[in-house]
Design a protein around this motif. Structure first.
Motif, short mmCIF file in Angstrom:
data_model
loop_
_atom_site.label_atom_id
_atom_site.label_comp_id
_atom_site.label_asym_id
_atom_site.label_seq_id
_atom_site.Cartn_x
_atom_site.Cartn_y
_atom_site.Cartn_z
N ASN A 161 0.81 -1.22 0.00
CA ASN A 161 0.00 0.00 0.00
C ASN A 161 0.84 1.27 0.00
OD1 ASN A 161 -2.48 -1.51 0.11
ND2 ASN A 161 -2.05 -1.88 2.26
N ASN A 162 1.99 1.20 -0.65
CA ASN A 162 2.83 2.38 -0.84
C ASN A 162 2.61 2.96 -2.24
OD1 ASN A 162 4.62 2.00 1.67
ND2 ASN A 162 4.81 0.03 0.63
N THR A 163 2.90 4.24 -2.40
CA THR A 163 2.77 4.92 -3.69
C THR A 163 4.08 5.61 -4.04
OG1 THR A 163 0.39 5.28 -3.46
CG2 THR A 163 1.58 6.71 -4.99
N PHE A 164 4.55 5.37 -5.26
CA PHE A 164 5.66 6.13 -5.84
C PHE A 164 5.07 6.90 -7.02
CE2 PHE A 164 10.46 6.28 -6.20
CZ PHE A 164 10.47 7.32 -7.10
N ARG A 165 5.12 8.24 -6.90
CA ARG A 165 4.47 9.06 -7.90
C ARG A 165 5.32 10.27 -8.26
NH1 ARG A 165 -1.68 11.70 -7.61
NH2 ARG A 165 -1.70 12.36 -9.80
N ASN A 166 5.41 10.54 -9.55
CA ASN A 166 5.93 11.82 -10.04
C ASN A 166 7.43 11.94 -9.85
OD1 ASN A 166 6.22 14.41 -10.98
ND2 ASN A 166 5.01 15.39 -9.35
N ALA A 167 8.18 11.49 -10.85
CA ALA A 167 9.64 11.65 -10.84
C ALA A 167 10.13 11.68 -12.28
CB ALA A 167 10.31 10.52 -10.08
N THR A 168 11.15 12.47 -12.53
CA THR A 168 11.83 12.48 -13.81
C THR A 168 13.22 11.90 -13.59
OG1 THR A 168 10.60 14.41 -14.57
CG2 THR A 168 12.66 13.91 -15.71
N ILE A 169 13.51 10.79 -14.25
CA ILE A 169 14.72 10.05 -13.97
C ILE A 169 15.60 9.95 -15.22
CG2 ILE A 169 13.60 8.75 -12.14
CD1 ILE A 169 13.39 6.40 -14.03
N THR A 170 16.86 9.60 -15.00
CA THR A 170 17.82 9.51 -16.11
C THR A 170 18.55 8.17 -16.10
OG1 THR A 170 19.62 10.49 -14.82
CG2 THR A 170 18.18 12.00 -16.02
N SER A 171 18.09 7.22 -15.27
CA SER A 171 18.80 5.95 -15.12
C SER A 171 17.79 4.85 -14.86
CB SER A 171 19.81 6.07 -13.97
OG SER A 171 19.15 6.45 -12.78
N GLY A 172 18.24 3.74 -14.23
CA GLY A 172 17.35 2.64 -13.92
C GLY A 172 16.40 2.95 -12.78
N PHE A 173 15.26 2.25 -12.75
CA PHE A 173 14.21 2.52 -11.78
C PHE A 173 13.67 1.21 -11.23
CE2 PHE A 173 9.73 2.80 -10.68
CZ PHE A 173 9.65 3.95 -9.90
N THR A 174 13.54 1.14 -9.89
CA THR A 174 12.81 0.06 -9.22
C THR A 174 11.81 0.70 -8.28
OG1 THR A 174 14.70 -1.45 -9.31
CG2 THR A 174 12.97 -1.95 -7.73
N GLY A 175 10.55 0.37 -8.46
CA GLY A 175 9.54 0.93 -7.58
C GLY A 175 9.62 0.35 -6.18
N PHE A 176 9.36 -0.96 -6.07
CA PHE A 176 9.34 -1.63 -4.78
C PHE A 176 10.03 -2.98 -4.95
CE2 PHE A 176 5.58 1.03 -5.30
CZ PHE A 176 5.80 1.95 -4.28
#
Length: 360
Positions: A135-150
């Motif tokens: 029940n976590n939220t990851f919202r709104n980011a501008t990234i330039t590399s790799g991404f892992t939410g959870f």
């Protein structure tokens, strides 16, 4: 923090609070970590909002908000919440946290960085621990590399990664991998990865503004003991946008771990329109079942439409290339319709080569 050139910038850290003590509890709850700034020649500095480095009996990190981080790092990354080196004994509960909001991005990089971006990461837990990242939220980011939410890499007793949301991520990376909800830890008893939402409403999960070759993983599991049960149910993937054509492959609901029982059911793709020439796998469960194991793939579907515009691409709705000699496989009630493909496309509805002596 100005002039912070390397190392980890941790807003809240539990280092030194508790060693391995099954009777101790650490609570890090209801904090607002807003508008942190790393400036100056911060080349390799990494931001961590909340870092657990202790090993209590129970760890609770809940109800926190982390947003508005800005950094000049060029090799350093961003992690919202991390449980890193402390092998928590009984329970880890990282639930109901907000990383980024509609009006305040989780993180903004003023320069291109090679450092990865992670919402929540658990890398250590005792074999007796019940871990929840839910029940976590990851919202709104501008990234330039790799991404892992959870993500989880710890080999705990049980793992729940349910009800998480990822949305409004933008990237100009040409090779960064996107991973939504992931487990690579050899969990012993049960793994649940249910009711996670990648995208929301009219919002994309992620938008690519540059041609990208990094793989996209939605709900992703690669580990679990031969005694474990895995449920990957009720998840939805939507809104993977490309401003320019890309070449990356996509795996939406993925398991390669030889768990005892798999249930991959009631997952949906909602109005996906893809502009990539890489291979796309919707339901990937390619592994050899243990003795008396089972695979159930039931009532998964497309909501709205599924469109792929690129030629010379391949799509697999269901993919299984295991070598099972016992067990039961149930594939039923799935509905994948309203699919539009380029005329030069290769399409497999059911690509199941898991053969041997088991029952289908």
């Amino acid at each position: 923090k100005s002039g912070f050139t390397s190392g980890a910038f941790e807003c809240i850290s539990t280092q030194g609070i508790s060693t391995a003590n099954a009777n101790a509890t650490i609570n890090v709850n209801n904090n607002n970590l807003v508008n942190s700034v790393i400036s100056g020649a911060a080349t390799s500095s990494a931001f961590i909002g909340i870092a657990n480095l202790s090993a209590p009996g129970t760890l609770s990190i809940s109800g926190n908000t982390i947003s508005g981080v800005t950094t000049t790092a060029t090799t350093g990354g961003f992690t919202g919440i991390a449980s890193q080196t402390g092998a928590v004994v009984n329970a880890i509960n990282i639930n109901n946290n907000q990383i980024g909001t509609a009006s305040s991005p989780a993180v903004t990089f003023s320069a291109t960085t090679t450092g990865a971006v992670t919402g929540v990461g658990v890398t250590a837990a005792a074999a007796t621990c019940a871990t929840s990242i839910s029940n976590n939220t990851f919202r709104n980011a501008t990234i330039t590399s790799g991404f892992t939410g959870f993500g989880n890499t710890a080999a705990s007793a049980s793992l729940a990664m349910n009800g998480n949301v990822i949305r409004d991520i933008s990237t100009n990376s040409t090779s960064g991998t996107f991973a939504g909800v992931t487990n690579t830890g050899a969990v012993v008893n049960s793994i649940s990865m249910n009711n996670n939402l990648l995208g929301g409403g009219a919002s994309n999960t992620i938008t690519y503004s540059a041609a990208n070759s990094g793989v996209v993983y939605g709900i992703y599991n690669t580990a679990g003991a031969a005694t474990a049960s895995l449920s990957m149910n009720g998840n939805d993937v939507r809104g993977i946008g490309h401003s320019v054509p890309s070449t990356h492959g996509h795996y939406y609901f993925y398991n390669s771990a030889a768990v005892l029982n798999l249930n991959m059911s009631k997952n949906t793709l909602t109005n996906l329109s893809l502009n990539t020439s890489g291979s796309v796998y919707v339901l990937y469960h390619s592994y050899t079942m243990p003795a008396n194991g089972s695979k159930t793939v039931d009532s998964n579907s497309i909501v709205g439409t599924f469109t792929r515009a690129r030629a010379a691409a391949t799509t697999y709705i269901e993919y299984d290339f295991g070598s099972s000699t016992s067990g039961v496989f149930n594939f039923r009630g799935n509905n994948f319709s309203n699919i539009t493909l380029d005329s030069a496309h290769t399409f497999y509805g059911i690509y199941n080569w898991d053969g041997g002596g088991y029952r289908k």
